[in-house]
Design a protein around this motif. Sequence first.
Motif, PDB file in Angstrom:
ATOM      1  N   CYS A   1      46.211  43.649   8.347  1.00  0.00           N
ATOM      2  CA  CYS A   1      45.392  44.180   9.434  1.00  0.00           C
ATOM      3  C   CYS A   1      44.410  45.209   8.885  1.00  0.00           C
ATOM      4  O   CYS A   1      44.681  45.866   7.886  1.00  0.00           O
ATOM      5  CB  CYS A   1      46.262  44.847  10.501  1.00  0.00           C
ATOM      6  SG  CYS A   1      47.464  43.766  11.289  1.00  0.00           S
ATOM      7  N   VAL A   2      43.285  45.333   9.572  1.00  0.00           N
ATOM      8  CA  VAL A   2      42.304  46.362   9.260  1.00  0.00           C
ATOM      9  C   VAL A   2      42.083  47.188  10.529  1.00  0.00           C
ATOM     10  O   VAL A   2      41.544  46.677  11.516  1.00  0.00           O
ATOM     11  CB  VAL A   2      40.976  45.771   8.782  1.00  0.00           C
ATOM     12  CG1 VAL A   2      39.982  46.902   8.477  1.00  0.00           C
ATOM     13  CG2 VAL A   2      41.181  44.894   7.550  1.00  0.00           C
TER      14      VAL A   2
ATOM     15  N   GLU B   1      38.254  53.017   7.767  1.00  0.00           N
ATOM     16  CA  GLU B   1      39.112  51.835   7.824  1.00  0.00           C
ATOM     17  C   GLU B   1      40.397  52.051   7.044  1.00  0.00           C
ATOM     18  O   GLU B   1      40.388  52.662   5.968  1.00  0.00           O
ATOM     19  CB  GLU B   1      38.381  50.607   7.275  1.00  0.00           C
ATOM     20  CG  GLU B   1      37.223  50.146   8.130  1.00  0.00           C
ATOM     21  CD  GLU B   1      36.601  48.865   7.598  1.00  0.00           C
ATOM     22  OE1 GLU B   1      35.921  48.172   8.380  1.00  0.00           O
ATOM     23  OE2 GLU B   1      36.782  48.561   6.399  1.00  0.00           O
TER      24      GLU B   1
ATOM     25  N   THR C   1      53.532  47.356   5.413  1.00  0.00           N
ATOM     26  CA  THR C   1      53.004  46.622   4.267  1.00  0.00           C
ATOM     27  C   THR C   1      54.141  46.115   3.393  1.00  0.00           C
ATOM     28  O   THR C   1      55.132  46.812   3.162  1.00  0.00           O
ATOM     29  CB  THR C   1      52.068  47.529   3.445  1.00  0.00           C
ATOM     30  OG1 THR C   1      50.881  47.765   4.210  1.00  0.00           O
ATOM     31  CG2 THR C   1      51.675  46.871   2.131  1.00  0.00           C
TER      32      THR C   1
ATOM     33  N   GLU D   1      43.279  49.515   5.685  1.00  0.00           N
ATOM     34  CA  GLU D   1      43.608  48.096   5.484  1.00  0.00           C
ATOM     35  C   GLU D   1      45.004  47.975   4.876  1.00  0.00           C
ATOM     36  O   GLU D   1      45.306  48.609   3.864  1.00  0.00           O
ATOM     37  CB  GLU D   1      42.578  47.443   4.552  1.00  0.00           C
ATOM     38  CG  GLU D   1      42.842  45.969   4.285  1.00  0.00           C
ATOM     39  CD  GLU D   1      41.813  45.366   3.346  1.00  0.00           C
ATOM     40  OE1 GLU D   1      42.041  44.237   2.862  1.00  0.00           O
ATOM     41  OE2 GLU D   1      40.784  46.032   3.078  1.00  0.00           O
ATOM     42  N   ASP D   2      45.848  47.192   5.521  1.00  0.00           N
ATOM     43  CA  ASP D   2      47.203  47.002   5.006  1.00  0.00           C
ATOM     44  C   ASP D   2      47.434  45.550   4.633  1.00  0.00           C
ATOM     45  O   ASP D   2      46.548  44.692   4.811  1.00  0.00           O
ATOM     46  CB  ASP D   2      48.252  47.484   6.022  1.00  0.00           C
ATOM     47  CG  ASP D   2      48.255  46.665   7.316  1.00  0.00           C
ATOM     48  OD1 ASP D   2      48.051  45.437   7.257  1.00  0.00           O
ATOM     49  OD2 ASP D   2      48.478  47.250   8.391  1.00  0.00           O
ATOM     50  N   GLN D   3      48.605  45.270   4.102  1.00  0.00           N
ATOM     51  CA  GLN D   3      48.997  43.902   3.729  1.00  0.00           C
ATOM     52  C   GLN D   3      50.353  43.597   4.366  1.00  0.00           C
ATOM     53  O   GLN D   3      51.334  43.332   3.682  1.00  0.00           O
ATOM     54  CB  GLN D   3      49.030  43.748   2.204  1.00  0.00           C
ATOM     55  CG  GLN D   3      47.643  43.869   1.572  1.00  0.00           C
ATOM     56  CD  GLN D   3      47.658  43.629   0.063  1.00  0.00           C
ATOM     57  OE1 GLN D   3      48.696  43.625  -0.577  1.00  0.00           O
ATOM     58  NE2 GLN D   3      46.471  43.421  -0.495  1.00  0.00           N
TER      59      GLN D   3
ATOM     60  N   ARG E   1      41.584  44.601  13.496  1.00  0.00           N
ATOM     61  CA  ARG E   1      41.177  43.233  13.178  1.00  0.00           C
ATOM     62  C   ARG E   1      42.284  42.573  12.367  1.00  0.00           C
ATOM     63  O   ARG E   1      42.707  43.112  11.343  1.00  0.00           O
ATOM     64  CB  ARG E   1      39.861  43.245  12.385  1.00  0.00           C
ATOM     65  CG  ARG E   1      39.413  41.860  11.902  1.00  0.00           C
ATOM     66  CD  ARG E   1      37.980  41.921  11.392  1.00  0.00           C
ATOM     67  NE  ARG E   1      37.798  42.943  10.368  1.00  0.00           N
ATOM     68  CZ  ARG E   1      37.968  42.731   9.068  1.00  0.00           C
ATOM     69  NH1 ARG E   1      38.351  41.532   8.616  1.00  0.00           N
ATOM     70  NH2 ARG E   1      37.759  43.713   8.204  1.00  0.00           N
TER      71      ARG E   1
ATOM     72  N   THR F   1      40.139  50.165  12.361  1.00  0.00           N
ATOM     73  CA  THR F   1      38.836  50.790  12.195  1.00  0.00           C
ATOM     74  C   THR F   1      38.617  51.879  13.235  1.00  0.00           C
ATOM     75  O   THR F   1      38.774  51.637  14.433  1.00  0.00           O
ATOM     76  CB  THR F   1      37.705  49.747  12.335  1.00  0.00           C
ATOM     77  OG1 THR F   1      37.891  48.722  11.365  1.00  0.00           O
ATOM     78  CG2 THR F   1      36.350  50.386  12.129  1.00  0.00           C
TER      79      THR F   1
END
Length: 351
Positions: free
Chosen positions: A341-342, A283, A263, A285-287, A334, A344
């Motif tokens: 990205c996510v 989940e 990230t 979730e990153d950046q 995803r 899951t």
Amino acid sequence: MLHEFLSTRREAILARTRAKVAARPSPRATADELEGIPLFLDQLIEILKSAPLAEGEIQKGAARHGALLLHRGFTVAQVVHDYGGVCQAVTELADESNAQISADEFRVFNRCLDDAIAEAVSEYTRQREQSITAEGRERIGELAHELRNAVGAAMVAFEVLRMGKVGLDGSTASVLTRSLQRLATLINTSLTEVRLESGTQVRERVSVRELLEQIAVGSSMEASARGLTFEMAPCDGVVRAMVDRQLVAAAIANLLQNAFKFTRPGSRVVLRASATEQRGLIEVEDQCGGLPPGKAEDLFRPFEQRGVDRSGLGLGLSISRKSVEANGGQLRVRDVPGTGCVFTIEFPRAP
């Protein structure tokens, strides 16, 4: 003659064999495997043409096939099933067409198949064991190298801090923190891999919220050390899963560490959970900025690494997927282009 029947009905035998291989529930057939089926039949035709059969020819040919299938990535079960599929197809077509094949010819045919299966499996197993041994030595060497680097950095940072030359809230302290975290990650990943390979699992009824809260404590500290914001979204406390707590916790922690690693500075990582009547979802979730097109599944390949940070063995995501699948779940990613990205984890809810 049996070899004449096999030669004239070759295409029909291949078509039926392919259908049998493709229809089996397990092990799942592959495109390469279906393309390789003619090799089995052609070998049998050549063997049956020999009069008398040359001693050892069956074994030599089958051994080559076993080695070839290993290099193509087939499993030992596929080796056995493919020979069996040929046998069933030949027997069925001979019966349907009332082919005049003597009992002696069928005995030779069955002996060929028996010897071929035995030798193919033996050669496959022998080469597989050699490959595993070589891979094991290489992985141990890589692990030792990573551990040495992390320990070395931690010792240098600790010595500087011990001498009082720098403060405890500066860059040197951050180096020590990251080195210790790296050591913990390497050890946890190795222990998880050992448990997966040994098949050691202890499934229990686990509260998803409590599991995530425990993981979030250490994750918050790591995110802070990296200058990132870590958020855990509110989670329903009634969601339960019947899983091996340690394996699933290691998988989630791996996903979070991966997110922190890639990230962008100053951005955030989010951990959340949700559920339907049958399934639960976790989940991360990153950046990280997103992935190149078509590269999402490549992340789960062993030794695959992305970005400029090449620390580690590149096994984290691969082991995470294995850990999740060992507990009846699925792990997927995803891509959110330009953002991140996510990841899951989907798992069956405990009744």
